[in-house]
Write an enzyme that holds these catalytic residues in place. Sequence first.
Site, PDB file in Angstrom:
ATOM      1  CD  GLU A 262      14.685  -3.455  -1.620  1.00 16.27           C
ATOM      2  OE1 GLU A 262      14.868  -3.789  -2.809  1.00 16.27           O
ATOM      3  OE2 GLU A 262      15.604  -3.189  -0.830  1.00 16.27           O
ATOM      4  CD  GLU A 394       7.612  -7.953 -11.170  1.00 17.24           C
ATOM      5  OE1 GLU A 394       6.845  -7.023 -10.896  1.00 17.24           O
ATOM      6  OE2 GLU A 394       8.497  -8.349 -10.398  1.00 17.24           O
TER       7      GLU A 394
HETATM    8  P1  NAP Z   1       1.572  -4.507  -4.564  1.00 14.45           P
HETATM    9  O1  NAP Z   1       0.243  -4.617  -5.159  1.00 14.45           O
HETATM   10  O2  NAP Z   1       2.425  -3.352  -4.916  1.00 14.45           O
HETATM   11  O3  NAP Z   1       1.361  -4.575  -2.985  1.00 14.45           O
HETATM   12  C1  NAP Z   1       2.406  -4.463  -2.060  1.00 14.45           C
HETATM   13  C2  NAP Z   1       1.854  -3.947  -0.755  1.00 14.45           C
HETATM   14  O4  NAP Z   1       1.353  -2.617  -0.944  1.00 14.45           O
HETATM   15  C3  NAP Z   1       0.690  -4.763  -0.214  1.00 14.45           C
HETATM   16  O5  NAP Z   1       0.740  -4.758   1.194  1.00 14.45           O
HETATM   17  C4  NAP Z   1      -0.496  -3.945  -0.723  1.00 14.45           C
HETATM   18  O6  NAP Z   1      -1.653  -4.168   0.017  1.00 14.45           O
HETATM   19  C5  NAP Z   1       0.011  -2.535  -0.536  1.00 14.45           C
HETATM   20  N1  NAP Z   1      -0.671  -1.532  -1.345  1.00 14.45           N
HETATM   21  C6  NAP Z   1      -1.476  -1.696  -2.432  1.00 14.45           C
HETATM   22  N2  NAP Z   1      -1.882  -0.508  -2.914  1.00 14.45           N
HETATM   23  C7  NAP Z   1      -1.335   0.438  -2.115  1.00 14.45           C
HETATM   24  C8  NAP Z   1      -1.354   1.866  -2.104  1.00 14.45           C
HETATM   25  N3  NAP Z   1      -2.031   2.559  -3.029  1.00 14.45           N
HETATM   26  N4  NAP Z   1      -0.671   2.519  -1.162  1.00 14.45           N
HETATM   27  C9  NAP Z   1       0.047   1.840  -0.239  1.00 14.45           C
HETATM   28  N5  NAP Z   1       0.115   0.495  -0.188  1.00 14.45           N
HETATM   29  C10 NAP Z   1      -0.559  -0.204  -1.119  1.00 14.45           C
HETATM   30  O7  NAP Z   1       2.467  -5.751  -4.864  1.00 14.45           O
HETATM   31  P2  NAP Z   1       2.067  -7.259  -4.723  1.00 14.45           P
HETATM   32  O8  NAP Z   1       1.243  -7.619  -5.891  1.00 14.45           O
HETATM   33  O9  NAP Z   1       1.551  -7.516  -3.365  1.00 14.45           O
HETATM   34  O10 NAP Z   1       3.503  -7.952  -4.805  1.00 14.45           O
HETATM   35  C11 NAP Z   1       4.110  -8.237  -6.006  1.00 14.45           C
HETATM   36  C12 NAP Z   1       5.098  -7.163  -6.404  1.00 14.45           C
HETATM   37  O11 NAP Z   1       6.064  -6.955  -5.386  1.00 14.45           O
HETATM   38  C13 NAP Z   1       5.874  -7.535  -7.620  1.00 14.45           C
HETATM   39  O12 NAP Z   1       5.963  -6.446  -8.493  1.00 14.45           O
HETATM   40  C14 NAP Z   1       7.254  -7.867  -7.074  1.00 14.45           C
HETATM   41  O13 NAP Z   1       8.311  -7.729  -7.964  1.00 14.45           O
HETATM   42  C15 NAP Z   1       7.369  -6.950  -5.939  1.00 14.45           C
HETATM   43  N6  NAP Z   1       8.328  -7.455  -4.961  1.00 14.45           N
HETATM   44  C16 NAP Z   1       9.548  -6.862  -4.868  1.00 14.45           C
HETATM   45  C17 NAP Z   1      10.486  -7.329  -3.980  1.00 14.45           C
HETATM   46  C18 NAP Z   1      11.828  -6.676  -3.847  1.00 14.45           C
HETATM   47  O14 NAP Z   1      12.505  -6.949  -2.883  1.00 14.45           O
HETATM   48  N7  NAP Z   1      12.237  -5.863  -4.773  1.00 14.45           N
HETATM   49  C19 NAP Z   1      10.181  -8.398  -3.158  1.00 14.45           C
HETATM   50  C20 NAP Z   1       8.929  -9.000  -3.273  1.00 14.45           C
HETATM   51  C21 NAP Z   1       8.009  -8.497  -4.184  1.00 14.45           C
HETATM   52  P3  NAP Z   1      -2.668  -5.331  -0.419  1.00 14.45           P
HETATM   53  O15 NAP Z   1      -1.892  -6.506  -0.847  1.00 14.45           O
HETATM   54  O16 NAP Z   1      -3.352  -5.588   0.841  1.00 14.45           O
HETATM   55  O17 NAP Z   1      -3.488  -4.743  -1.510  1.00 14.45           O
END
Ligand code: NAP
Length: 490
Positions: A262, A394
């Site tokens: 997602e 985004e």
């Molecule tokens: P993110 O940086 O992609 O992080 C998401 C999760 O992945 C966090 O738990 C993060 O850990 C972890 N992570 C980071 N690098 C990783 C890697 N290389 N391998 C595996 N896991 C890893 O996203 P975010 O900044 O937290 O959240 C914002 C994004 O989420 C936005 O793009 C938003 O659109 C998207 N989002 C989508 C939905 C949906 O339902 N489509 C819902 C909510 C959010 P850490 O945070 O501990 O680094």
Amino acid sequence: MHATHLPPIKAFLERPPRLLIDGAWTNDHHENLFPSIDPGNKMFLANLVQADASDVDRAVVAARKAFRKTVSKLTGAGIGALLWRLASLLERDVELLAQIESLDNGKPLRNARMDMQSAVHHLRYYAGWADKLEGASIPVHDPRLLVYTRREPLGVVGLIVPWNFPLLMAIWKLAPALACGNCCILKPAESTSLSALYLGDLILEAGFPSGMVQILTGDGRTGELLSHHMDINKLGFTGSTAVGRKIMAASASSNLKRVSLELGGKSPNIIFKDAPMDQVKASLVWSSYYNSGQECTLGSRIYVQKEVAEPILDALAKGATGLTLGYGLNDPDLGPLIHQGQLDRVSSYVEEGKTKAELVFGGETAEIPNYDGFYFKPTLFYTNDASLALVKEEIFGPVVTLSVFDEVEEVINLANATPYGLAAGVWSNDLSKAMQVARHLEAGVVWINGYDLFHPAVPFGGYKESGMGREMGKSALELYTQEKAIWITT
Ligand code: NAP
Ligand code: MG
């Protein structure tokens, strides 16, 4: 720490850093810690463990053992009862959990309460599915053959969630994964792990078998370890498209674990001149700025038919500039952004935007007396240049663009001119036109004369680079089961 923390929250924050592995909290990692910060005032909340490779291995071994020895012997009804009990415990503690979430994430308290209630509904919905995972019997070429199918769990699943709806996103994944009989390893986001730790207590209290759920805190490195692990059967991920790509690549280069994603969004919100204007005006502020814009489905690109652009713009300006911005536990309309990185990201899009588009309101950080947090004012840019980063990328903050259009065909093309395809809104009293537009929009969910409506029974997920797989509803069962065909010669 904030002076007004309730005693149970203070006690919760003062507990030692910990991971949930094999049915017990472990805290033998004292040197490998990182802080959780309150985004509303930059104050320290608690230390968390950075789970490393040995923790991930221990979690996987515990989950595998539980999957083979205990969880595979549970009935669907038994699992349903556990999920229902967890829902009731969560419901009992909604207020406390909402306060923890508001502290850790910064969101307004009433919104945190809504997240918790929604998590309860999800758990109850999937409690109902746990004993209804039926297979089929299939007639084939020879009447002596009996063929039937079973829907079986995948085994050990890793669940990685973001910081914008911390507990709710965890439950969106845990509820169906557990209902299907899997053993789970949950990794919350590093900036918002506290509600997941609280959930761990409730999981123990509910009586889930040891090893059915592990909770590993840690940053992206912990997520990476999970995504590369050779003995994890599936990875459910919510987060950015950039990390989603890494998760798929990790699967390809490890054990081809199943992946569901997602991801991000840049959703169009289309307002025709024949829209129900009172409803549009009531919805528009929230569909633009809810959760301070930190929600993947929000209508961050507003397209208004030329004839009604002015009244819509006026209504949005009036509504958005009237919103209160403040510290989450004081229950304002909007809270802070999650951290400095997000504030910098939003600021840099806005600064660039000011040189290329017309700033209508906002466009700057906000000072909240006594709360030195990451506050940014709701911001609107007017532009008809579809090539701007403001319009294409985004931002994930309270920054929205408004553009005008003339024709139906034109707005469908504008709406679809993005690699994302998560959600869209269409406003018109001509339902036949609205339904035609909905059919042509490249998005996993379209709301007509409404926005951001969710229900546990309705599938949700992205087209194009917004993801793969559908969470929620019956669809999520597909994400956490696999089909087996059994042939018997009679
Ligand atoms: P993110 O940086 O992609 O992080 C998401 C999760 O992945 C966090 O738990 C993060 O850990 C972890 N992570 C980071 N690098 C990783 C890697 N290389 N391998 C595996 N896991 C890893 O996203 P975010 O900044 O937290 O959240 C914002 C994004 O989420 C936005 O793009 C938003 O659109 C998207 N989002 C989508 C939905 C949906 O339902 N489509 C819902 C909510 C959010 P850490 O945070 O501990 O680094
Ligand atoms: Mg935090």
